[in-house]
Design a protein around this motif. Sequence first.
Motif, PDB file in Angstrom:
ATOM      1  N   ARG A 194      38.740  32.866  38.181  1.00 49.68           N
ATOM      2  CA  ARG A 194      39.073  34.032  37.435  1.00 49.68           C
ATOM      3  C   ARG A 194      40.396  33.334  36.724  1.00 49.68           C
ATOM      4  O   ARG A 194      40.663  33.948  35.581  1.00 49.68           O
ATOM      5  CB  ARG A 194      39.339  35.342  38.068  1.00 49.68           C
ATOM      6  CG  ARG A 194      40.244  36.345  37.160  1.00 49.68           C
ATOM      7  CD  ARG A 194      39.276  36.707  35.999  1.00 49.68           C
ATOM      8  NE  ARG A 194      40.027  38.108  35.657  1.00 49.68           N
ATOM      9  CZ  ARG A 194      39.518  38.532  34.511  1.00 49.68           C
ATOM     10  NH1 ARG A 194      38.519  38.134  33.828  1.00 49.68           N
ATOM     11  NH2 ARG A 194      40.150  39.488  34.078  1.00 49.68           N
ATOM     12  N   HIS A 248      48.476  41.837  40.832  1.00 50.57           N
ATOM     13  CA  HIS A 248      47.893  43.179  40.504  1.00 50.57           C
ATOM     14  C   HIS A 248      47.487  43.832  41.964  1.00 50.57           C
ATOM     15  O   HIS A 248      47.397  43.263  42.776  1.00 50.57           O
ATOM     16  CB  HIS A 248      46.743  43.020  39.631  1.00 50.57           C
ATOM     17  CG  HIS A 248      46.957  42.434  38.162  1.00 50.57           C
ATOM     18  ND1 HIS A 248      47.573  43.197  37.110  1.00 50.57           N
ATOM     19  CD2 HIS A 248      46.755  41.089  37.596  1.00 50.57           C
ATOM     20  CE1 HIS A 248      47.800  42.337  35.960  1.00 50.57           C
ATOM     21  NE2 HIS A 248      47.227  41.266  36.128  1.00 50.57           N
ATOM     22  N   LYS A 249      47.289  45.119  41.629  1.00 51.63           N
ATOM     23  CA  LYS A 249      46.761  45.825  42.566  1.00 51.63           C
ATOM     24  C   LYS A 249      45.537  45.444  43.254  1.00 51.63           C
ATOM     25  O   LYS A 249      45.374  45.205  44.353  1.00 51.63           O
ATOM     26  CB  LYS A 249      46.698  47.293  42.382  1.00 51.63           C
ATOM     27  CG  LYS A 249      48.078  47.836  41.946  1.00 51.63           C
ATOM     28  CD  LYS A 249      47.806  49.498  41.808  1.00 51.63           C
ATOM     29  CE  LYS A 249      49.419  50.175  41.414  1.00 51.63           C
ATOM     30  NZ  LYS A 249      49.075  51.515  40.934  1.00 51.63           N
ATOM     31  N   ILE A 250      44.564  45.076  42.495  1.00 47.70           N
ATOM     32  CA  ILE A 250      43.202  44.794  42.906  1.00 47.70           C
ATOM     33  C   ILE A 250      43.390  43.097  43.510  1.00 47.70           C
ATOM     34  O   ILE A 250      42.776  42.736  44.502  1.00 47.70           O
ATOM     35  CB  ILE A 250      42.186  44.621  41.696  1.00 47.70           C
ATOM     36  CG1 ILE A 250      40.825  44.479  42.391  1.00 47.70           C
ATOM     37  CG2 ILE A 250      42.457  43.443  40.804  1.00 47.70           C
ATOM     38  CD1 ILE A 250      39.727  44.634  41.337  1.00 47.70           C
ATOM     39  N   GLY A 251      44.407  42.494  43.060  1.00 46.24           N
ATOM     40  CA  GLY A 251      44.643  41.091  43.522  1.00 46.24           C
ATOM     41  C   GLY A 251      45.384  41.084  44.993  1.00 46.24           C
ATOM     42  O   GLY A 251      44.895  40.589  45.784  1.00 46.24           O
ATOM     43  N   TYR A 252      46.240  41.935  45.177  1.00 44.20           N
ATOM     44  CA  TYR A 252      46.726  42.285  46.362  1.00 44.20           C
ATOM     45  C   TYR A 252      45.749  42.956  47.451  1.00 44.20           C
ATOM     46  O   TYR A 252      45.672  42.471  48.716  1.00 44.20           O
ATOM     47  CB  TYR A 252      47.894  43.384  46.492  1.00 44.20           C
ATOM     48  CG  TYR A 252      49.023  43.022  45.504  1.00 44.20           C
ATOM     49  CD1 TYR A 252      49.648  41.666  45.335  1.00 44.20           C
ATOM     50  CD2 TYR A 252      49.707  43.877  44.906  1.00 44.20           C
ATOM     51  CE1 TYR A 252      50.553  41.287  44.845  1.00 44.20           C
ATOM     52  CE2 TYR A 252      50.769  43.688  43.925  1.00 44.20           C
ATOM     53  CZ  TYR A 252      51.322  42.288  44.125  1.00 44.20           C
ATOM     54  OH  TYR A 252      52.271  41.877  43.123  1.00 44.20           O
ATOM     55  N   PHE A 253      44.710  43.622  46.847  1.00 42.61           N
ATOM     56  CA  PHE A 253      43.686  44.237  47.901  1.00 42.61           C
ATOM     57  C   PHE A 253      42.744  43.245  48.280  1.00 42.61           C
ATOM     58  O   PHE A 253      42.540  43.009  49.372  1.00 42.61           O
ATOM     59  CB  PHE A 253      42.919  45.457  47.021  1.00 42.61           C
ATOM     60  CG  PHE A 253      41.768  45.868  47.734  1.00 42.61           C
ATOM     61  CD1 PHE A 253      41.826  46.817  48.772  1.00 42.61           C
ATOM     62  CD2 PHE A 253      40.497  45.365  47.417  1.00 42.61           C
ATOM     63  CE1 PHE A 253      40.803  47.427  49.360  1.00 42.61           C
ATOM     64  CE2 PHE A 253      39.345  45.994  47.884  1.00 42.61           C
ATOM     65  CZ  PHE A 253      39.525  46.754  48.997  1.00 42.61           C
ATOM     66  N   PHE A 254      42.289  42.391  47.417  1.00 49.87           N
ATOM     67  CA  PHE A 254      41.436  41.496  47.645  1.00 49.87           C
ATOM     68  C   PHE A 254      42.207  40.077  48.678  1.00 49.87           C
ATOM     69  O   PHE A 254      41.628  39.395  49.352  1.00 49.87           O
ATOM     70  CB  PHE A 254      41.019  40.626  46.512  1.00 49.87           C
ATOM     71  CG  PHE A 254      39.616  41.326  45.995  1.00 49.87           C
ATOM     72  CD1 PHE A 254      38.678  41.507  46.778  1.00 49.87           C
ATOM     73  CD2 PHE A 254      39.660  41.709  44.783  1.00 49.87           C
ATOM     74  CE1 PHE A 254      37.538  42.178  46.191  1.00 49.87           C
ATOM     75  CE2 PHE A 254      38.678  42.467  44.206  1.00 49.87           C
ATOM     76  CZ  PHE A 254      37.539  42.684  44.921  1.00 49.87           C
ATOM     77  N   GLU A 312      38.570  34.037  42.886  1.00 47.97           N
ATOM     78  CA  GLU A 312      40.389  33.899  42.078  1.00 47.97           C
ATOM     79  C   GLU A 312      40.625  32.663  41.442  1.00 47.97           C
ATOM     80  O   GLU A 312      41.178  32.850  40.290  1.00 47.97           O
ATOM     81  CB  GLU A 312      41.194  33.888  43.466  1.00 47.97           C
ATOM     82  CG  GLU A 312      41.383  35.263  44.027  1.00 47.97           C
ATOM     83  CD  GLU A 312      42.224  35.410  45.182  1.00 47.97           C
ATOM     84  OE1 GLU A 312      42.746  36.282  45.523  1.00 47.97           O
ATOM     85  OE2 GLU A 312      42.926  34.303  45.547  1.00 47.97           O
TER      86      GLU A 312
END
Length: 722
Positions: A159, A292-298, A156
Amino acid sequence: MNIIPKDLKEIWDDWNLRGAVLVSLFFQVLLIFCASSRKRTGNMIMTFIIWSVYLLADWIAAFAVGLIANGNKVCDKQVQSDDLLAFWAPFLLLHLGGPDTITAFALEDNELWLRHLLGLVIQLVAVVYVFLESIWKDLSIPTTLLLVAGIIKYAERTRALYLACLGNFKESMLPPPDAGPNYAQLMEEYSSKHRSNVPVTIIIAPEKRADPSASSVLKKESSDRISEMEDGYKFYKIFRGLIVDHMFSFQERNDSRKFFSKLHSDQAFRVMEVELNFMYDALYTKMVVVNHKIGYFFRLICTGCIAASLMLFASYHKHRMHKFDIGVSYALLIGALGLDVIAIIKLIFSDWTIVLLKPSTAKRWIYSIREKLFFYKLWKPSRSFFDRRWCNRISQHSLIRYSLRERFKWYNKLAEVFGLKDLLDEIQYKKTMTVDEKVKNFIFQELEEKAQNAQKAEQKAQNEEQKAGKSRIAKEICSGRGDWILSQNACHSLLWSVEKEFDECLLMWHIATELCYYTDGKQKKNPNDEKEDPQLSKLLSEYMLYLLVMRPTMMSAVAGIGQIRFRDTCAEAKKFFLRGQPEPGWFKKFCEQIKKFFCMGQSKPTDEEISVYCAKLLSVETVVKPIEVKGDRSKSVLFDACMLAKDLEKLNEKKRWKIMSKVWVELLSYAASHCRASAHAQQLSKGGELITFTWLLMAHFGLGDQFRIEEGHARAKLIVTK
């Protein structure tokens, strides 16, 4: 022969790893709570603390990884099992990933994203090496879970640094390549019909002005805080390109100008605070990555892995472990889980979440909880600090005060040897003032008036079909550095003072403002008159000198030889102020030097003393220009400023202060528009600057050279005529 005592070496061997992991955890706690404070304060001590912790946090975590990879099997109180060493290693990856509140301390850190990527690979290899040595031990499952969480955290951060690198930041905003209308095809058809003797003409239809993203902002009439956040975010999505010299269209300019012209100054500044806060988050934190959705997921995976590891470790039989090591392990687990929970809470109640949520009820629900939830809201001074998004203060520097308060000579030389002179100057001679609403309102009104003048001139040019000069009108208006105001107010006798280099012009007007202020403005100012208030002119005058002398990087594009002019002018001022004073005896001189040494200089001069010195300066006859008498080796502008002050005194008091305050706003706006965009972005992490707000407000009013798309695509049509 061992230089280090054996007992000390044993203590180091016993506690180096334990101490390193605990200190690393402590640094993470400091950063998650304190890192965001740097955007709210320009305090050097706070900035130094955050800078130190930011650097040491990475160093101590990497150091601990090295200790673990090297093994710790020497003394009686050693970490007693390899699987515990492997269990601690992923925590250091978590720490190297850092909190959400800070990924970069300065813009230059973002440019080193490739170094952080390499660091991730190296540290990951070291941690995996330790893990593989104990892969079949009892703690292998919780260690694997922590390793996954550590990789996510470090990735993270890498990135976030990659996205905030200015090159990548600019590339992410580039639109798809636009070749424009098919010119070749159109001309082929035209030539074909022309050869066939078919009468044909080309009709040009201007591009249809579709509603852009900013147009949705104009539909809002509410002035509550949530609406201000949404407006700030929408303008951030458009005007973040200012940081990387992006170009904007006429539609974006017109919509922005229309929106801000409907606001009061305090509302406009609050919207810009939100906008700049989003820029800060994008450049210095993980917010762009995690929102982002992927950020929340991780993030959920990361928190879940840490929580599962805590439960597995709690059920593990720890009879073979040292009690202190068990305590360290629990501290690391609870600390990591606590930091992740705090990060999630901050994320849920952040501005980003509020503006990205679509249901208005959810927005208001989260905002109201945020206002009541956090403990710092309970204490009024704390609330006023945490509610703001920048320091709301401007620094001041006075040339006359500086010249009257000289430091001990040898102390000064010693500071120059160690490169501390600029720091000591800032500590001793700089003061800070709150930016009140009167200052913001005056700047807003002046720039709004410029925007209206530009808009009227553009409409006139369009009506007269003078499109060639239309794009230059706003540029000419915003390029004024006092000459526009002086011409508009028929003060042609003062134009000589602004036709010089910018730094020379700034120094002259600064000294002239000080002379006028201390000889008549301070005593005669009218507190009920906002525009002609001498205090406003003095505030902006000392702020601009501070930028020129103490923040030369902000003014590098227009500073010229400002540092040389300032030093030469100070030298001449000191020489003049000492004129006529009797030479002190050696004993008195010795006592004065001792006093200066312990006091770091002379005591602060009072306003009355400054008034006396200003009167002496104005009493000097300046019928002959200084350059004709002294030559041009010295770049001092002291007596040129006296000439300017005498010319200003010929105006009546009301008009004098009106002209001076307007000239200072014009000098401020000129410097803001010519300052490098990266310098503005750099100041966001240091409390922010008023000049940055001026720069952004000018862009919103369409004053600048960023608007390079004036008409859009012309749609040509072939019309067959009879």
